[in-house]
Design an enzyme around this catalytic site. Structure first.
Site, PDB file in Angstrom:
ATOM      1  N   ARG A  73       0.859  -1.180   0.000  1.00  0.00           N
ATOM      2  CA  ARG A  73       0.000   0.000   0.000  1.00  0.00           C
ATOM      3  C   ARG A  73       0.893   1.227   0.000  1.00  0.00           C
ATOM      4  O   ARG A  73       1.911   1.275   0.704  1.00  0.00           O
ATOM      5  CB  ARG A  73      -0.912   0.043   1.237  1.00  0.00           C
ATOM      6  N   GLU A 124      -2.278   7.586  -4.976  1.00  0.00           N
ATOM      7  CA  GLU A 124      -2.570   6.939  -6.259  1.00  0.00           C
ATOM      8  C   GLU A 124      -4.035   7.020  -6.674  1.00  0.00           C
ATOM      9  O   GLU A 124      -4.359   6.848  -7.847  1.00  0.00           O
ATOM     10  CB  GLU A 124      -2.166   5.457  -6.219  1.00  0.00           C
TER      11      GLU A 124
HETATM   12  P1  NAI Z   1      -1.831 -11.192   5.044  1.00  0.00           P
HETATM   13  O1  NAI Z   1      -2.897 -10.704   5.966  1.00  0.00           O
HETATM   14  O2  NAI Z   1      -1.785 -12.633   4.683  1.00  0.00           O
HETATM   15  O3  NAI Z   1      -0.394 -10.791   5.631  1.00  0.00           O
HETATM   16  C1  NAI Z   1      -0.117  -9.550   6.204  1.00  0.00           C
HETATM   17  C2  NAI Z   1       0.975  -9.765   7.228  1.00  0.00           C
HETATM   18  O4  NAI Z   1       1.319  -8.485   7.755  1.00  0.00           O
HETATM   19  C3  NAI Z   1       0.535 -10.648   8.401  1.00  0.00           C
HETATM   20  O5  NAI Z   1       1.481 -11.659   8.639  1.00  0.00           O
HETATM   21  C4  NAI Z   1       0.446  -9.671   9.565  1.00  0.00           C
HETATM   22  O6  NAI Z   1       0.769 -10.263  10.812  1.00  0.00           O
HETATM   23  C5  NAI Z   1       1.503  -8.652   9.163  1.00  0.00           C
HETATM   24  N1  NAI Z   1       1.361  -7.403   9.880  1.00  0.00           N
HETATM   25  C6  NAI Z   1       0.251  -6.833  10.403  1.00  0.00           C
HETATM   26  N2  NAI Z   1       0.569  -5.697  11.068  1.00  0.00           N
HETATM   27  C7  NAI Z   1       1.913  -5.562  10.942  1.00  0.00           C
HETATM   28  C8  NAI Z   1       2.832  -4.598  11.402  1.00  0.00           C
HETATM   29  N3  NAI Z   1       2.426  -3.547  12.145  1.00  0.00           N
HETATM   30  N4  NAI Z   1       4.143  -4.758  11.112  1.00  0.00           N
HETATM   31  C9  NAI Z   1       4.548  -5.832  10.382  1.00  0.00           C
HETATM   32  N5  NAI Z   1       3.726  -6.779   9.916  1.00  0.00           N
HETATM   33  C10 NAI Z   1       2.421  -6.647  10.190  1.00  0.00           C
HETATM   34  O7  NAI Z   1      -1.957 -10.278   3.742  1.00  0.00           O
HETATM   35  P2  NAI Z   1      -1.376 -10.581   2.291  1.00  0.00           P
HETATM   36  O8  NAI Z   1      -2.415 -11.304   1.497  1.00  0.00           O
HETATM   37  O9  NAI Z   1      -0.025 -11.149   2.410  1.00  0.00           O
HETATM   38  O10 NAI Z   1      -1.308  -9.106   1.694  1.00  0.00           O
HETATM   39  C11 NAI Z   1      -0.368  -8.167   2.198  1.00  0.00           C
HETATM   40  C12 NAI Z   1      -0.697  -6.804   1.629  1.00  0.00           C
HETATM   41  O11 NAI Z   1      -0.470  -6.790   0.228  1.00  0.00           O
HETATM   42  C13 NAI Z   1      -2.178  -6.402   1.753  1.00  0.00           C
HETATM   43  O12 NAI Z   1      -2.438  -5.809   3.021  1.00  0.00           O
HETATM   44  C14 NAI Z   1      -2.346  -5.408   0.657  1.00  0.00           C
HETATM   45  O13 NAI Z   1      -2.081  -4.122   1.184  1.00  0.00           O
HETATM   46  C15 NAI Z   1      -1.255  -5.764  -0.348  1.00  0.00           C
HETATM   47  N6  NAI Z   1      -1.780  -6.240  -1.626  1.00  0.00           N
HETATM   48  C16 NAI Z   1      -1.374  -5.585  -2.767  1.00  0.00           C
HETATM   49  C17 NAI Z   1      -1.840  -5.993  -4.001  1.00  0.00           C
HETATM   50  C18 NAI Z   1      -1.379  -5.341  -5.270  1.00  0.00           C
HETATM   51  O14 NAI Z   1      -1.960  -5.576  -6.347  1.00  0.00           O
HETATM   52  N7  NAI Z   1      -0.348  -4.501  -5.257  1.00  0.00           N
HETATM   53  C19 NAI Z   1      -2.799  -7.104  -4.116  1.00  0.00           C
HETATM   54  C20 NAI Z   1      -3.093  -7.755  -2.851  1.00  0.00           C
HETATM   55  C21 NAI Z   1      -2.629  -7.313  -1.659  1.00  0.00           C
END
Ligand code: NAI
Length: 344
Positions: free
Chosen positions: A234, A263
């Site tokens: 993000r 964005e």
């Molecule tokens: P997920 O929920 O599986 O993993 C997120 C991880 O971040 C979790 O392990 C969580 O514990 C950790 N986390 C939460 N708070 C944190 C903090 N303060 N410091 C460090 N780590 C922390 O989510 P996933 O599916 O891996 O997606 C991650 C991110 O990718 C999404 O939140 C979204 O913003 C982004 N995304 C971007 C896309 C794109 O097209 N560019 C598409 C899909 C997701």
């Protein structure tokens, strides 16, 4: 069931038509984003389907509820654009928790390789029959250290890809994943250590109050000179002004951004005929060591199919059973999920 589909793009329709038809759900596609000015388009619909740059603030939620719209189906994982606390008791909010972690992780590696092997430069040169190698020297990924912030679904796939390249991984997560740290090639460390020791830093955490500008001036100052910053998560995880300064001072060696803090009015649209008002983005894009893609990391055939299938399944499941495992429903103050669909 009738759903108003906002910020519709041509690539959304085929899969939503396919799964919608099977489930008896009809979608009306609006190219405009959902916001306070456009919310009335949802009049007469059972729900709205939105993406990452639609605005679902308190005013939009109140108007949707007033019009009798019950469902807010996010066709994405992140929900930082929704006032979740305000939605509680007014709308049932669903999301697609995972559609293809591989799509995003692979795009992240594609950006990294493109950047450090100067593929973007070589491509343009060879189109002009310029086969000079000057200025195209890259570096090996093998043996380098990558810092991965956020080791959820996408972060873990990216860790695996990096291990395949023979890289060392330093990971940071507020909630570390069991079994990932092997005490050797993958280690959980504190953020400070990750900043100090990483040659490359990749962001895979959600945008929250904790993670807003996790890469800021202070963080960048702690990094190795020449660090490569990757953000496919993000935009607001990175302070873009601080990044630009660090690129100018050569503290940052390269940046690959699939997302950008401001964005929402730019990405996904053709702005080629317009004057770019955002000086920070214009300056970043002008840098030879900055690659920007337009929130494209998710965009694979597999992910689009999964997004449509899960979104339709979420709506169907709730309509039929009053329950949906992908409902996001937060109690007013405790930030806990309600018991499936029982909040109102
Ligand atoms: P997920 O929920 O599986 O993993 C997120 C991880 O971040 C979790 O392990 C969580 O514990 C950790 N986390 C939460 N708070 C944190 C903090 N303060 N410091 C460090 N780590 C922390 O989510 P996933 O599916 O891996 O997606 C991650 C991110 O990718 C999404 O939140 C979204 O913003 C982004 N995304 C971007 C896309 C794109 O097209 N560019 C598409 C899909 C997701």
């Amino acid at each position: 069931m009738k759903i108003a589909f906002f910020d519709a793009k041509p690539y959304d329709k085929p899969s939503f038509e396919k799964y919608g038809e099977q489930a008896g759900i009809s979608f009306k596609y609006f190219e405009t984003k959902l916001n306070e000015d456009t919310v009335d388009l949802a009049q007469g619909y059972d729900g709205v389907c939105v993406f990452v740059n639609d605005t679902v603030n308190a005013a939009v939620i109140d108007r949707l509820a007033e019009m009798g719209v019950r469902y807010l189906a996010l066709r994405c994982a992140g929900f930082n654009n929704v006032d979740m606390k305000h939605a509680f008791g007014k709308l049932h909010v669903f999301h697609v928790p995972a559609y293809s972690p591989y799509a995003v992780a692979e795009h992240t590696m594609a950006l990294l390789l493109t950047s450090i092997r100067r593929i973007h430069k070589a491509y343009i040169r060879s189109k002009d029959f310029n086969f000079s190698l000057s200025g195209l020297t890259g570096f090996d990924l093998y043996g380098k250290t990558v810092g991965v912030i956020g080791t959820g679904r996408i972060g873990r796939v990216f860790v695996d890809i990096c291990r395949g390249f023979g890289m060392k991984v330093l990971a940071y997560d507020k909630y570390p994943a069991a079994g990932l740290d092997n005490g050797d090639t993958v280690r959980y460390v504190a953020l400070d250590e990750l900043f100090r020791e990483s040659d490359i830093i990749s962001l895979h955490c959600p945008l929250t109050e904790d993670t807003y500008h996790v890469i800021d001036e202070k963080a960048l100052a702690q990094c190795k000179k020449g660090v490569v910053i990757l953000n496919t998560s993000r935009g607001a995880l990175v302070d873009a002004e601080a990044l630009l300064s660090a690129i100018k001072s050569r503290q940052v060696g390269a940046a690959c951004l699939d997302v950008y803090e401001e964005e929402s009015d730019l990405f996904f649209e053709d702005n080629s005929g317009h004057i770019m008002e955002d000086d920070t983005l214009a300056r970043l894009i002008s840098m030879p060591n900055v690659l920007v893609t337009s929130h494209q990391a998710f965009l694979t055939e597999e992910a689009l199919e999964n997004i449509a299938e899960t979104t339709v399944q979420n709506l169907l499941s709730f309509a039929q059973n009053g329950q949906c495992e992908n409902e996001l429903c937060w109690k007013e103050s405790s930030a806990q999920r309600c018991e499936n669909g029982k909040c109102f």
